[in-house]
Design an enzyme around this catalytic site. Sequence first.
Site, PDB file in Angstrom:
ATOM      1  N   ARG A  61       1.745   1.899  -3.495  1.00 16.63           N
ATOM      2  CA  ARG A  61       0.546   2.313  -4.335  1.00 16.63           C
ATOM      3  C   ARG A  61       0.367   3.980  -3.847  1.00 16.63           C
ATOM      4  O   ARG A  61      -0.104   4.637  -4.777  1.00 16.63           O
ATOM      5  CB  ARG A  61      -0.564   1.572  -4.018  1.00 16.63           C
ATOM      6  CG  ARG A  61      -0.579   0.299  -4.389  1.00 16.63           C
ATOM      7  CD  ARG A  61      -1.739  -0.664  -3.715  1.00 16.63           C
ATOM      8  NE  ARG A  61      -3.242  -0.197  -4.336  1.00 16.63           N
ATOM      9  CZ  ARG A  61      -4.396  -0.573  -4.138  1.00 16.63           C
ATOM     10  NH1 ARG A  61      -4.454  -1.544  -3.538  1.00 16.63           N
ATOM     11  NH2 ARG A  61      -5.354  -0.317  -4.941  1.00 16.63           N
ATOM     12  N   CYS A  95      -7.998   1.992  12.145  1.00 17.71           N
ATOM     13  CA  CYS A  95      -7.371   1.092  13.404  1.00 17.71           C
ATOM     14  C   CYS A  95      -7.797  -0.379  12.821  1.00 17.71           C
ATOM     15  O   CYS A  95      -8.733  -0.507  12.433  1.00 17.71           O
ATOM     16  CB  CYS A  95      -7.895   1.566  14.667  1.00 17.71           C
ATOM     17  SG  CYS A  95      -7.040   0.345  16.004  1.00 17.71           S
ATOM     18  N   CYS A 121      -5.323   3.697  20.531  1.00 17.02           N
ATOM     19  CA  CYS A 121      -5.110   2.304  21.433  1.00 17.02           C
ATOM     20  C   CYS A 121      -3.655   1.608  21.145  1.00 17.02           C
ATOM     21  O   CYS A 121      -3.304   0.570  21.893  1.00 17.02           O
ATOM     22  CB  CYS A 121      -5.955   1.091  20.942  1.00 17.02           C
ATOM     23  SG  CYS A 121      -5.822   0.526  19.008  1.00 17.02           S
ATOM     24  N   HIS A 173     -15.320   1.278  -2.045  1.00 16.40           N
ATOM     25  CA  HIS A 173     -14.230   0.333  -1.454  1.00 16.40           C
ATOM     26  C   HIS A 173     -13.118   1.218  -0.776  1.00 16.40           C
ATOM     27  O   HIS A 173     -12.101   0.672  -0.326  1.00 16.40           O
ATOM     28  CB  HIS A 173     -13.470  -0.382  -2.693  1.00 16.40           C
ATOM     29  CG  HIS A 173     -14.470  -1.320  -3.493  1.00 16.40           C
ATOM     30  ND1 HIS A 173     -13.985  -1.945  -4.750  1.00 16.40           N
ATOM     31  CD2 HIS A 173     -15.541  -1.617  -3.187  1.00 16.40           C
ATOM     32  CE1 HIS A 173     -15.065  -2.711  -4.822  1.00 16.40           C
ATOM     33  NE2 HIS A 173     -15.986  -2.694  -4.108  1.00 16.40           N
ATOM     34  N   TYR A 229       0.916  -1.214  -0.129  1.00 16.74           N
ATOM     35  CA  TYR A 229      -0.071   0.012  -0.086  1.00 16.74           C
ATOM     36  C   TYR A 229       0.876   1.150   0.078  1.00 16.74           C
ATOM     37  O   TYR A 229       0.352   2.325  -0.651  1.00 16.74           O
ATOM     38  CB  TYR A 229      -0.795  -0.027   1.276  1.00 16.74           C
ATOM     39  CG  TYR A 229      -2.307  -0.900   0.868  1.00 16.74           C
ATOM     40  CD1 TYR A 229      -3.008  -0.526   0.173  1.00 16.74           C
ATOM     41  CD2 TYR A 229      -2.159  -2.027   1.152  1.00 16.74           C
ATOM     42  CE1 TYR A 229      -4.242  -1.201  -0.088  1.00 16.74           C
ATOM     43  CE2 TYR A 229      -3.358  -2.899   1.038  1.00 16.74           C
ATOM     44  CZ  TYR A 229      -4.373  -2.520   0.288  1.00 16.74           C
ATOM     45  OH  TYR A 229      -5.615  -3.265  -0.058  1.00 16.74           O
ATOM     46  N   CYS A 252     -12.086   0.291  18.234  1.00 18.35           N
ATOM     47  CA  CYS A 252     -11.211   1.394  18.718  1.00 18.35           C
ATOM     48  C   CYS A 252     -12.188   2.851  18.306  1.00 18.35           C
ATOM     49  O   CYS A 252     -12.792   2.897  17.305  1.00 18.35           O
ATOM     50  CB  CYS A 252      -9.923   1.363  18.072  1.00 18.35           C
ATOM     51  SG  CYS A 252      -9.018   2.808  18.469  1.00 18.35           S
ATOM     52  N   CYS A 307      -2.033   3.206  15.796  1.00 21.72           N
ATOM     53  CA  CYS A 307      -3.104   3.949  16.245  1.00 21.72           C
ATOM     54  C   CYS A 307      -2.655   4.968  17.498  1.00 21.72           C
ATOM     55  O   CYS A 307      -2.347   4.464  18.293  1.00 21.72           O
ATOM     56  CB  CYS A 307      -4.131   2.962  16.698  1.00 21.72           C
ATOM     57  SG  CYS A 307      -5.549   3.719  17.165  1.00 21.72           S
TER      58      CYS A 307
END
Length: 274
Positions: free
Chosen positions: A74, A134, A171, A126, A71, A140, A168
């Site tokens: 991307r 998270c 958390c 999408h 990712y 969360c 995150c």
Amino acid sequence: MNKAVDIIGSARSCLFLTSAGMSAESGIPTFRDKEGYWRNFPAYKNLKLEAVDLANPRSFKTRPSHAWAFYEWRRRNAKENKPHEGYTAINSLIDNHFENSFIHTTNTDGYHMTSGTSADHVYEIHGSIWRLQCMAGLGCSYTYEENEDVPLCGLDYDMMTASNLPMCPKCGGLLRPHVLMFGDFDYVEHAYQYNNFRDFLERAGIPDVAILIGSSGSVPTNDYLAVRLQASGCKIITINPDESSLRVCKPDVYIQSGARAAMTEIVRELRIKI
């Protein structure tokens, strides 16, 4: 093309259904061409990892470095490229022609908003690579937030592994892209976009025309929506250079062309300023 121009010219409402082929002309890989995928990610070929393996919440638990590298690549690729003129043509129709219009996209690159489309006219069904959520999902309070930082994390191009992964702030767990992945039960719906889409349908009813752009039918989210709309009287125009894209939805008009050429020609024929 003439029939498509006539339908669009007389229509007062329109739903644009855009998929991977729309972005492909801007340099965004579709990942459906396995050999093209391997050329971009030879390290994954050695590990026998395909896009479906990495675009999967399970990978963020079992191999987060590889999943995030996919990712991060991307995000960097989308930042290096830009939306083509077909996006501008769609915006011109939204701003200067239709009374009611909306974009329902399966693309996660954010290019509609990047091209200048108002955020309240787009439903990224999408998700988007430019938002993070998270791993705990609704467990969360962080849920999801916009993040356009590039780079977001370290990336070893040779090994296709990522480092300094985003965590995150609520958390302390791992963050993931706010993208609906394969086998994904923790994706958090974007309520604002969904409600805007619902409001469009309430205003427009069944739109006069839906323009299906760049869907191969492999992930037929937009194709199935087009089929349902067509059954209710909506005219369907499909724009795709690949004739095999017609296997799910049989359109009223088929334009065998890429999105850039087709959309700019339609706008030119309607004499709408881009």
